[in-house]
Scaffold this motif. Structure first.
Motif, PDB file in Angstrom:
ATOM      1  N   ARG A   1      -1.820   6.079   7.453  1.00 46.05           N
ATOM      2  CA  ARG A   1      -1.759   7.345   8.192  1.00 46.05           C
ATOM      3  C   ARG A   1      -0.845   7.212   9.409  1.00 46.05           C
TER       4      ARG A   1
ATOM      5  N   TRP B   1      -2.572  13.306  -1.294  1.00 48.57           N
ATOM      6  CA  TRP B   1      -3.751  12.565  -0.846  1.00 48.57           C
ATOM      7  C   TRP B   1      -4.707  13.499  -0.112  1.00 48.57           C
TER       8      TRP B   1
ATOM      9  N   MET C   1      -7.791  13.322   5.833  1.00 51.81           N
ATOM     10  CA  MET C   1      -6.343  13.336   5.697  1.00 51.81           C
ATOM     11  C   MET C   1      -5.804  14.758   5.803  1.00 51.81           C
TER      12      MET C   1
ATOM     13  N   ASP D   1      -9.124  14.407   0.405  1.00 51.12           N
ATOM     14  CA  ASP D   1      -9.636  13.683   1.568  1.00 51.12           C
ATOM     15  C   ASP D   1      -9.597  14.625   2.773  1.00 51.12           C
TER      16      ASP D   1
ATOM     17  N   VAL E   1      -4.310   2.740  -4.185  1.00 51.84           N
ATOM     18  CA  VAL E   1      -4.327   1.873  -3.001  1.00 51.84           C
ATOM     19  C   VAL E   1      -5.690   1.196  -2.931  1.00 51.84           C
TER      20      VAL E   1
ATOM     21  N   VAL F   1      -3.102   7.908  -3.894  1.00 52.17           N
ATOM     22  CA  VAL F   1      -4.015   7.149  -3.039  1.00 52.17           C
ATOM     23  C   VAL F   1      -5.045   6.365  -3.851  1.00 52.17           C
TER      24      VAL F   1
ATOM     25  N   LEU G   1      -5.844   2.236   4.834  1.00 53.95           N
ATOM     26  CA  LEU G   1      -5.553   3.667   4.747  1.00 53.95           C
ATOM     27  C   LEU G   1      -5.261   4.245   6.128  1.00 53.95           C
ATOM     28  N   ASP G   2      -5.988   3.799   7.150  1.00 51.48           N
ATOM     29  CA  ASP G   2      -5.708   4.228   8.518  1.00 51.48           C
ATOM     30  C   ASP G   2      -4.306   3.795   8.944  1.00 51.48           C
TER      31      ASP G   2
ATOM     32  N   ALA H   1       0.837  -1.207   0.000  1.00 56.26           N
ATOM     33  CA  ALA H   1       0.000   0.000   0.000  1.00 56.26           C
ATOM     34  C   ALA H   1       0.867   1.250   0.000  1.00 56.26           C
TER      35      ALA H   1
ATOM     36  N   LEU I   1       0.989   4.022  -2.976  1.00 53.89           N
ATOM     37  CA  LEU I   1       0.735   5.434  -2.668  1.00 53.89           C
ATOM     38  C   LEU I   1       1.861   6.309  -3.181  1.00 53.89           C
TER      39      LEU I   1
ATOM     40  N   ARG J   1     -10.571  -1.503   2.904  1.00 54.61           N
ATOM     41  CA  ARG J   1      -9.615  -0.519   2.385  1.00 54.61           C
ATOM     42  C   ARG J   1      -9.395   0.611   3.388  1.00 54.61           C
ATOM     43  N   ASP J   2     -10.448   1.040   4.061  1.00 53.39           N
ATOM     44  CA  ASP J   2     -10.310   2.132   5.028  1.00 53.39           C
ATOM     45  C   ASP J   2      -9.319   1.790   6.127  1.00 53.39           C
TER      46      ASP J   2
END
Length: 206
Positions: free
Chosen positions: A65, A114, A121, A118, A34, A31, A61-62, A22, A26, A57-58
């Motif tokens: 982060r 990204w 983000m 978002d 991903v 993003v 992404l977390d 991922a 990225l 997927r979330d």
């Protein structure tokens, strides 16, 4: 009988492997790349393997982060607290963080891109900016700068460094290193001593 854990990990990959894929996606393509199917293809694993390590997927992404914070904000804040004999050496510690690669500039660039699409983000980026500026301001305050002076100097340091990243400035290392004493003088009001510069060069392997 269930398969051994090691076999399962080898068959489905690993959480870190999926997260690395991922990260790579990225960095390389933003993003939007991903995505579970894209990551599965990159790893040559089945799509269902993803769900052994992430809910959706979330969640990945977390995790990205969190990894971004560890690869950027954490080392920068640590650099502001590294041992230094003088304020100029303290500033050299901060610049070494960027020049040595401790601060992941590619990750920072990708995350700021990204954030443009978002809101969550972007909020995380703004929070990181505030934390980093606070650490720089506190460092300058410890070396005798008044509140307003420390604030402006911290912003000067930070906006220049983020500017290098955001503009993807390509500058020969020799050129950038030659400018370091003047940068430090602008940032702190004092020019670094030769012995401090020698330690700085050793720290970044130059």
């Amino acid at each position: 009988m269930d398969e051994p854990a090691a076999t399962e990990t080898g068959w489905r990959g690993s959480r870190e492997g999926w997260l690395q894929a991922a990260y790579d996606a990225l960095i390389e393509n933003g993003v939007d790349s991903v995505k579970i199917m894209t990551l599965a293809a990159r790893l040559k694993l089945s799509r269902t393997s993803f769900y052994w390590f992430f809910k959706d997927r979330d969640e990945v992404l977390d995790a990205l982060r969190g990894r971004w914070a560890e690869a950027t904000t954490a080392p920068l804040v640590a650099a502001t607290q590294d041992y230094a004999e003088t304020g100029t050496e303290a500033m050299l510690n901060v610049l070494a963080c960027f020049l040595s690669g401790r601060f992941d500039a590619r990750f920072e660039f990708a995350v700021r891109s990204w954030a443009l699409q978002d809101e969550a983000m972007m909020a995380a980026v703004h929070a990181a900016d505030a934390d980093r500026l606070s650490a720089l301001t506190a460092m300058l305050g410890r070396w005798g700068h008044g509140a307003e002076d420390a604030d402006v100097r911290a912003r000067t340091v930070y906006l220049v460094q983020i500017g290098y990243i955001s503009m993807q400035a390509e500058e020969p290392m020799a050129t950038r290193l030659a400018r370091i004493p003047t940068y430090v003088e602008i940032y702190t009001g004092k020019r670094p001593e030769p012995r401090e510069l020698a330690r700085f060069h050793a720290r970044i392997g130059q």
